[in-house]
Structure formats: C-alpha cells, structure tokens
Design a protein around this motif. Structure first.
Motif, PDB file in Angstrom:
ATOM      1  N   VAL A  77      15.773 -97.284 -12.122  1.00  0.00           N
ATOM      2  CA  VAL A  77      17.161 -97.584 -11.769  1.00  0.00           C
ATOM      3  C   VAL A  77      17.380 -97.537 -10.261  1.00  0.00           C
ATOM      4  O   VAL A  77      18.099 -98.366  -9.710  1.00  0.00           O
ATOM      5  CB  VAL A  77      18.115 -96.596 -12.475  1.00  0.00           C
ATOM      6  CG1 VAL A  77      19.537 -96.716 -11.966  1.00  0.00           C
ATOM      7  CG2 VAL A  77      18.076 -96.795 -13.974  1.00  0.00           C
ATOM      8  N   THR A  78      16.755 -96.580  -9.591  1.00  0.00           N
ATOM      9  CA  THR A  78      17.042 -96.380  -8.166  1.00  0.00           C
ATOM     10  C   THR A  78      16.085 -97.101  -7.222  1.00  0.00           C
ATOM     11  O   THR A  78      16.462 -97.410  -6.095  1.00  0.00           O
ATOM     12  CB  THR A  78      17.054 -94.871  -7.817  1.00  0.00           C
ATOM     13  OG1 THR A  78      15.772 -94.309  -8.109  1.00  0.00           O
ATOM     14  CG2 THR A  78      18.138 -94.145  -8.577  1.00  0.00           C
ATOM     15  N   LEU A  79      14.863 -97.365  -7.673  1.00  0.00           N
ATOM     16  CA  LEU A  79      13.865 -97.978  -6.792  1.00  0.00           C
ATOM     17  C   LEU A  79      13.420 -99.373  -7.222  1.00  0.00           C
ATOM     18  O   LEU A  79      12.826-100.095  -6.438  1.00  0.00           O
ATOM     19  CB  LEU A  79      12.621 -97.086  -6.694  1.00  0.00           C
ATOM     20  CG  LEU A  79      12.792 -95.693  -6.110  1.00  0.00           C
ATOM     21  CD1 LEU A  79      11.473 -94.933  -6.166  1.00  0.00           C
ATOM     22  CD2 LEU A  79      13.311 -95.753  -4.683  1.00  0.00           C
ATOM     23  N   GLY A  80      13.639 -99.712  -8.492  1.00  0.00           N
ATOM     24  CA  GLY A  80      13.176-101.002  -8.999  1.00  0.00           C
ATOM     25  C   GLY A  80      11.822-100.876  -9.690  1.00  0.00           C
ATOM     26  O   GLY A  80      11.133 -99.870  -9.585  1.00  0.00           O
ATOM     27  N   TRP A  81      11.440-101.943 -10.373  1.00  0.00           N
ATOM     28  CA  TRP A  81      10.250-101.869 -11.226  1.00  0.00           C
ATOM     29  C   TRP A  81       8.939-101.846 -10.441  1.00  0.00           C
ATOM     30  O   TRP A  81       7.972-101.225 -10.860  1.00  0.00           O
ATOM     31  CB  TRP A  81      10.243-102.983 -12.273  1.00  0.00           C
ATOM     32  CG  TRP A  81       9.936-104.356 -11.743  1.00  0.00           C
ATOM     33  CD1 TRP A  81      10.829-105.289 -11.325  1.00  0.00           C
ATOM     34  CD2 TRP A  81       8.641-104.933 -11.575  1.00  0.00           C
ATOM     35  NE1 TRP A  81      10.165-106.406 -10.896  1.00  0.00           N
ATOM     36  CE2 TRP A  81       8.812-106.222 -11.051  1.00  0.00           C
ATOM     37  CE3 TRP A  81       7.352-104.474 -11.823  1.00  0.00           C
ATOM     38  CZ2 TRP A  81       7.756-107.058 -10.752  1.00  0.00           C
ATOM     39  CZ3 TRP A  81       6.284-105.317 -11.525  1.00  0.00           C
ATOM     40  CH2 TRP A  81       6.501-106.600 -11.005  1.00  0.00           C
TER      41      TRP A  81
ATOM     42  N   LEU B 226      19.513 -90.102 -21.725  1.00  0.00           N
ATOM     43  CA  LEU B 226      20.725 -89.346 -21.402  1.00  0.00           C
ATOM     44  C   LEU B 226      20.513 -88.492 -20.148  1.00  0.00           C
ATOM     45  O   LEU B 226      21.367 -88.467 -19.250  1.00  0.00           O
ATOM     46  CB  LEU B 226      21.126 -88.468 -22.588  1.00  0.00           C
ATOM     47  CG  LEU B 226      21.620 -89.222 -23.826  1.00  0.00           C
ATOM     48  CD1 LEU B 226      21.770 -88.268 -25.013  1.00  0.00           C
ATOM     49  CD2 LEU B 226      22.934 -89.937 -23.534  1.00  0.00           C
ATOM     50  N   ALA B 227      19.371 -87.807 -20.086  1.00  0.00           N
ATOM     51  CA  ALA B 227      19.071 -86.981 -18.910  1.00  0.00           C
ATOM     52  C   ALA B 227      18.919 -87.841 -17.656  1.00  0.00           C
ATOM     53  O   ALA B 227      19.439 -87.503 -16.588  1.00  0.00           O
ATOM     54  CB  ALA B 227      17.803 -86.162 -19.150  1.00  0.00           C
ATOM     55  N   ALA B 228      18.219 -88.957 -17.781  1.00  0.00           N
ATOM     56  CA  ALA B 228      18.010 -89.847 -16.631  1.00  0.00           C
ATOM     57  C   ALA B 228      19.333 -90.429 -16.143  1.00  0.00           C
ATOM     58  O   ALA B 228      19.535 -90.593 -14.938  1.00  0.00           O
ATOM     59  CB  ALA B 228      17.034 -90.970 -16.997  1.00  0.00           C
ATOM     60  N   GLY B 229      20.224 -90.728 -17.062  1.00  0.00           N
ATOM     61  CA  GLY B 229      21.540 -91.233 -16.680  1.00  0.00           C
ATOM     62  C   GLY B 229      22.300 -90.219 -15.837  1.00  0.00           C
ATOM     63  O   GLY B 229      22.916 -90.571 -14.820  1.00  0.00           O
ATOM     64  N   LEU B 230      22.243 -88.958 -16.247  1.00  0.00           N
ATOM     65  CA  LEU B 230      22.904 -87.896 -15.473  1.00  0.00           C
ATOM     66  C   LEU B 230      22.292 -87.762 -14.079  1.00  0.00           C
ATOM     67  O   LEU B 230      23.000 -87.665 -13.079  1.00  0.00           O
ATOM     68  CB  LEU B 230      22.809 -86.566 -16.218  1.00  0.00           C
ATOM     69  CG  LEU B 230      23.588 -86.456 -17.524  1.00  0.00           C
ATOM     70  CD1 LEU B 230      23.234 -85.147 -18.247  1.00  0.00           C
ATOM     71  CD2 LEU B 230      25.081 -86.543 -17.263  1.00  0.00           C
ATOM     72  N   VAL B 231      20.971 -87.756 -14.027  1.00  0.00           N
ATOM     73  CA  VAL B 231      20.278 -87.618 -12.741  1.00  0.00           C
ATOM     74  C   VAL B 231      20.567 -88.816 -11.844  1.00  0.00           C
ATOM     75  O   VAL B 231      20.873 -88.664 -10.650  1.00  0.00           O
ATOM     76  CB  VAL B 231      18.758 -87.437 -12.945  1.00  0.00           C
ATOM     77  CG1 VAL B 231      18.008 -87.487 -11.617  1.00  0.00           C
ATOM     78  CG2 VAL B 231      18.466 -86.129 -13.673  1.00  0.00           C
ATOM     79  N   ALA B 232      20.479 -90.022 -12.395  1.00  0.00           N
ATOM     80  CA  ALA B 232      20.703 -91.237 -11.596  1.00  0.00           C
ATOM     81  C   ALA B 232      22.135 -91.274 -11.052  1.00  0.00           C
ATOM     82  O   ALA B 232      22.344 -91.619  -9.881  1.00  0.00           O
ATOM     83  CB  ALA B 232      20.410 -92.477 -12.431  1.00  0.00           C
ATOM     84  N   ARG B 233      23.106 -90.901 -11.885  1.00  0.00           N
ATOM     85  CA  ARG B 233      24.497 -90.865 -11.407  1.00  0.00           C
ATOM     86  C   ARG B 233      24.651 -89.846 -10.278  1.00  0.00           C
ATOM     87  O   ARG B 233      25.328 -90.103  -9.289  1.00  0.00           O
ATOM     88  CB  ARG B 233      25.458 -90.552 -12.550  1.00  0.00           C
ATOM     89  CG  ARG B 233      25.789 -91.761 -13.403  1.00  0.00           C
ATOM     90  CD  ARG B 233      26.943 -91.522 -14.352  1.00  0.00           C
ATOM     91  NE  ARG B 233      26.674 -90.536 -15.380  1.00  0.00           N
ATOM     92  CZ  ARG B 233      25.968 -90.771 -16.488  1.00  0.00           C
ATOM     93  NH1 ARG B 233      25.461 -91.970 -16.700  1.00  0.00           N
ATOM     94  NH2 ARG B 233      25.776 -89.822 -17.374  1.00  0.00           N
TER      95      ARG B 233
ATOM     96  N   GLN C 198      25.440 -88.719  -4.574  1.00  0.00           N
ATOM     97  CA  GLN C 198      24.990 -88.032  -3.367  1.00  0.00           C
ATOM     98  C   GLN C 198      24.673 -89.037  -2.268  1.00  0.00           C
ATOM     99  O   GLN C 198      24.975 -88.812  -1.104  1.00  0.00           O
ATOM    100  CB  GLN C 198      23.769 -87.160  -3.654  1.00  0.00           C
ATOM    101  CG  GLN C 198      24.049 -85.988  -4.556  1.00  0.00           C
ATOM    102  CD  GLN C 198      25.096 -85.049  -3.976  1.00  0.00           C
ATOM    103  OE1 GLN C 198      25.055 -84.703  -2.806  1.00  0.00           O
ATOM    104  NE2 GLN C 198      26.033 -84.650  -4.804  1.00  0.00           N
ATOM    105  N   SER C 199      24.067 -90.146  -2.642  1.00  0.00           N
ATOM    106  CA  SER C 199      23.730 -91.180  -1.678  1.00  0.00           C
ATOM    107  C   SER C 199      25.009 -91.813  -1.101  1.00  0.00           C
ATOM    108  O   SER C 199      25.083 -92.105   0.084  1.00  0.00           O
ATOM    109  CB  SER C 199      22.857 -92.239  -2.341  1.00  0.00           C
ATOM    110  OG  SER C 199      22.522 -93.239  -1.424  1.00  0.00           O
ATOM    111  N   ALA C 200      26.014 -92.008  -1.960  1.00  0.00           N
ATOM    112  CA  ALA C 200      27.269 -92.586  -1.508  1.00  0.00           C
ATOM    113  C   ALA C 200      27.996 -91.661  -0.539  1.00  0.00           C
ATOM    114  O   ALA C 200      28.692 -92.116   0.373  1.00  0.00           O
ATOM    115  CB  ALA C 200      28.175 -92.877  -2.706  1.00  0.00           C
ATOM    116  N   LYS C 201      27.814 -90.351  -0.703  1.00  0.00           N
ATOM    117  CA  LYS C 201      28.427 -89.376   0.197  1.00  0.00           C
ATOM    118  C   LYS C 201      27.634 -89.224   1.494  1.00  0.00           C
ATOM    119  O   LYS C 201      28.066 -88.546   2.403  1.00  0.00           O
ATOM    120  CB  LYS C 201      28.505 -88.005  -0.483  1.00  0.00           C
ATOM    121  CG  LYS C 201      29.458 -87.955  -1.648  1.00  0.00           C
ATOM    122  CD  LYS C 201      29.420 -86.580  -2.284  1.00  0.00           C
ATOM    123  CE  LYS C 201      30.246 -86.535  -3.550  1.00  0.00           C
ATOM    124  NZ  LYS C 201      30.122 -85.218  -4.218  1.00  0.00           N
TER     125      LYS C 201
END
Length: 167
Positions: free
Chosen positions: A49-53, A148-155, A160-163
């Motif tokens: 999700v954050t870096l691409g395939w 579910l866990a990955a969704g929480l971590v990615a969000r 954090q990145s947006a801040k």
C-alpha cells in the motif's frame, strides 16, 4: 529510487524478519502442519500500500532468502512460492481499486497457502493435498486478520506522514 525509499524498504524488511522470528517462537498447536498467523505478511500488505508492488517484491524476496539462510534452508521454495504468488495476486487485486484491503489480504493468505501446498505436492507427492481445505481456511482467516492489522498500520503511517512526522 531515493535514499528514503531504501531506508523504508530496509525498515520494512527488518520488521518482517523480526515478526517472522517472533512467530516461530510460538507455534500454533492446531494439529495441521504449516499453519501460522503470518505476522510478517502485515509488513507485506503495508509495503504494498505504501511503497507499491515493485519495492514490495524486493522486500518479499529478501525476506524469504534471509529467513531461509538464518532458519531452515529447505523452506526457501515454500516461502518463495507462497510469498510471491500471494504478492502477485494482492497487487493485481489492489490495482483494480475494487477490493478492500482486508479482502486483498484474505486472497493473499489463501494464495500464499496455495503456493506452498503446490510446492509441497511436487516435493512430497499428491497425498499432501489432503491438507488443502485446512490450509485454505487458515489462509482465509489469517489473511483477514493480517488485512485488518495492516489497514490500521497503513492508516497510522499515512496520518503520521501527512503530519510531517519522520520527514
């Protein structure tokens, strides 16, 4: 690739290796060999999700190789088959934009076990396919939990990145 990309990939790889090691310390007593929670796959989904395939491919490949070097080398074929098939399916599904992260991860969990059982059938013979229903069910359940866990971590990482934290 930027230096930041290399650092993120290295961090993701390190976390995946630690999670894989921690998981090996607590085997699940389910009576079916090969069933694990797949905690390191949280990192795979987050990286996807954050870096691409493409970057996630390298993280997955290196995780499989390093785990085999520092663990049981004979598991390399199983890890590669499961990890790369899972990654390919998840990347394709995620790329459509039609599936939730949990659904993508669930499909990845099932495909991970399918890749491993295919290699096991080639190595050990078709009798191992008797475990297929159990492994598919386990892959689905663990894939949902990982998603579910990955969704929480990615969000959390995105917020954090947006801040600007860690920038």
């Amino acid at each position: 690739m930027t230096t930041r990309d290399w650092i993120r990939m290295a961090l993701y790889l390190a976390v995946a290796l630690v999670l894989s090691y921690v998981e090996s310390l607590f085997p699940l007593p389910l009576g079916v060999p090969g069933i694990k929670l797949g905690l390191a796959n949280i990192v795979t989904v987050v990286a996807l999700v954050t870096l691409g395939w493409k970057k996630t491919f390298w993280i997955t490949l290196l995780r499989c190789l390093l785990t085999a070097i520092f663990g049981v080398f004979s598991t390399l074929l199983f890890s590669l088959a499961g990890g790369l098939l899972s990654l390919a399916v998840m990347a394709l599904l995620l790329g459509t934009g039609r599936f939730s992260l949990t659904a993508v991860s669930a499909a990845g969990g099932v495909c991970h076990n399918a890749g491993q059982i295919a290699v096991a059938a080639l190595v050990m013979g078709p009798g191992i396919l008797a475990y297929l229903p159990w492994l598919m069910a386990a892959g689905l359940i663990s894939g949902i939990a990982v998603g579910l866990a990955a969704g929480l971590v990615a969000r959390r990482l995105k917020s954090q990145s947006a801040k600007g934290v860690g920038e």
